[in-house]
Design a protein around this motif. Structure first.
Motif: not given
Length: 596
Positions: A204-217
């Protein structure tokens, strides 16, 4: 030549129909006398019919031996049941209920669900070996929502009418309906984090920002907000269309009654196609559909919707009893049984009661600490937990490395299968038996004390003849001191006492008409003094005729029964084309009431 066709379809129809028929014969006894929930009875029946016992229901054969197909069947079954249940739950609430009670619901759905999620996750993290806290958060999210199907056992029926205030019943219905759809944010926050930064971020991309973006979006925007807007829009359009059809006399009675259930099926299908939250959309649509209270009041005296509700409840819990991994509770590789049992007990005790008790003074529907403990304990885990379980498994199977499910995802799949199913079974059993055991604990000491007190001072048996002899003896003694009353023939008729037996069931009207004699009881209630049908005679030679009820009294009783029926039954404003006018019946009842 005739041959036997012992195939799965015939077996399932015979088994399901036979069980519902037999259960229907004693359903009132089980639910209203013993306070047993139909969910518990159906779960036990499903276990008996499952491959673990009689092998009448064979889920593996229906899924062609594929576990993933079986999970998909169970997921779609839970979606159907929850969709119908939540539309009916929204319809049951009064006009604009979500708008009026938003403060209480905000506390229950905000801090309430958050604390329930965290407490359950901490318990899972403490009892399940080798599990990370991120994985425990995913497990706790599945059992955070309270189940609307099991909640019906405490908000409907004889027990609820006697012990639970109406406002408390409504807030329980509203909370269980709303928090089912709001379980997505609690579930997908740990799942997205696990997918993108869990297991070292492998593949995976190993980025928490991507996970939080998917969670909010995706979760909050596309899943939650879109489902709320879609459900409110469809519910409002359906309400206006039904108003228009009824005003023009285009809809018949059967279609009117089934309209809400058809609306639930439509929303489950359309929201499922766009991949949003069909569960929350169904609840919002049901509440918007009866926003003006019109449909709820028009269907209040009809039993079609509760009948469909009962059939779905019985069917889903029989299916749960058949597909539940019973053997894995004792034989699995993730958690031993001696840890699993205390986990189930502590989750039911600590998941919900502490936070409800802490907030109950700010929720005006909960008036006293006893009610707070009751609402806190009865937060059942049921169909919604299984729904989120299979949503999670579907997501976890997509986390792969080199074509295989990632090791941490595979471990979480095993933990969820065992822990969530066990918590659901614990909730069904404990919540299904808590009311009858509580009633038994109250009545048992009272019954024993009454039995012991009666052993020392047993009352004498009641004999009608002895009372009659005593009455005659009293009468003769009275005649010795007083003379009898002379009748028209010159003979002496003894003066008799009238001994009232029993009491009137129908309370008479307060108005006094000429010729009617009223007596007043000590508690202030009035009742008519009726003559004895066959008065006894002692030595009198004259014949007495037995009085009969006059036609006026009979018509008055008919008027009372007619008025009672009209007052108890809900007067619908809607008149369908195939129904006759009711003006004549109403006018006749009013005329009889005036005569009375």
């Amino acid at each position: 030549m005739p041959t036997l066709a012992v195939i799965n379809f015939n077996i399932v129809c015979a088994t399901l129909g036979g069980f519902i028929t037999l259960f229907g014969l004693v359903s009132y006894l089980c639910k209203e006398k013993f306070y047993l929930s139909e969910a518990l009875i159906s779960l036990i029946a499903g276990l008996i019919f499952s491959p673990h016992a009689t092998n009448l229901i064979r889920p593996d054969q229906y899924a062609l031996g594929d576990p993933e197909v079986l999970e998909t069947i169970t997921l779609y079954f839970t979606r159907l049941v929850l969709g119908v249940q939540l539309v009916l739950a929204g319809v049951q609430l009064p006009s604009r209920y979500l708008k009026k009670e938003w403060k209480s619901l905000a506390l229950l759905l905000g801090p309430g669900m958050t604390v329930m999620w965290v407490c359950t996750s901490l318990l899972v993290y403490a009892f399940v070996p080798h599990i990370s806290f991120l994985h425990a958060l995913a497990v706790g999210a599945c059992v955070t929502p309270t189940d609307p199907v099991l909640s019906n056992s405490i908000v409907k029926g004889k027990f609820a009418d006697k012990n639970i205030p109406k406002e408390l019943q409504k807030i329980i219905i509203a909370e269980s309906g709303a928090n089912d759809g709001l379980g997505y944010p609690f579930l997908f926050l740990p799942l997205y984090l696990m997918q993108h930064i869990g297991y070292g971020g492998l593949a995976q991309d190993n980025k928490a920002s991507v996970a939080m973006g998917l969670w909010f979006g995706e979760t909050w925007g596309y899943t939650i907000l879109l489902s709320v807007v879609y459900g409110a829009t469809v519910g409002w359009i359906a309400k206006e269309l039904l108003h228009w059809a009824e005003e023009h006399k285009y809809v018949d009675r059967e279609s009117f009654l089934v309209f809400a259930i058809a609306l639930a099926l439509f929303i489950v299908g359309t929201v499922g196609m766009i991949g949003s939250d069909d569960v929350l959309a169904c609840f919002i649509a049901g509440n918007t559909f009866t926003w003006d209270d019109w449909f709820r009041l028009e269907t209040m005296d009809d039993s079609f919707q509760p009948t469909i509700d009962m059939l779905l409840n019985v069917s889903i819990f029989i299916w749960f009893g058949a597909v539940c991994p019973w053997s894995e509770f004792a034989h699995n590789s993730v958690i031993p049984l001696y840890r699993l049992v205390p986990l189930g007990i502590l989750v039911l005790l600590l998941r919900r009661p502490p936070i409800i008790f802490a907030m109950h003074k700010k929720i005006h529907q909960i008036e006293e600490p006893k009610q707070a403990l009751f609402v806190g304990f009865f937060g059942p885990i049921g169909v919604s937990a299984i729904f989120y379980l299979y949503i999670s498994l579907e997501f976890l199977r997509k986390i792969k490395v080199d074509g295989e499910i990632r090791a941490d995802a595979a471990f979480l799949i095993d933990v969820m299968n065992v822990v969530i199913w066990f918590l659901v079974i614990c909730s069904i059993v404990i919540h299904g038996l808590s009311i009858p055991l509580g009633k038994f604990g109250i009545y048992l000491p009272r019954t024993i004390s009454q039995a012991l007190s009666q052993q020392d001072d047993d009352p004498e048996p009641f004999h009608i003849r002895e009372h009659a002899r005593n009455a005659e003896h009293d009468l003769e003694s009275e005649l010795r001191h007083r003379g009898g009353a002379k009748n028209t023939s010159g003979t002496t008729t003894p003066v008799r006492k009238v001994y009232p037996i029993g009491r009137s069931i129908v309370k008479p009207r307060e108005s006094h008409s000429a010729g009617n004699t009223r007596t007043h009881t000590p508690n202030g209630a009035s009742r008519t003094a009726l003559p004895l049908a066959n008065p006894p005679t002692t030595g009198a030679t004259s014949k007495t005729s037995s009085p009969e009820v006059s036609p006026t009294a009979e018509s008055s009783q008919d008027a009372i029964e007619s008025l009672s029926a009209n007052q108890l039954g809900h007067q619908r404003a809607i008149r369908f084309p195939d129904e006759g006018p009711v003006v004549a019946k109403t006018e006749n009842a009013e005329l009889k009431a005036k005569e009375y």
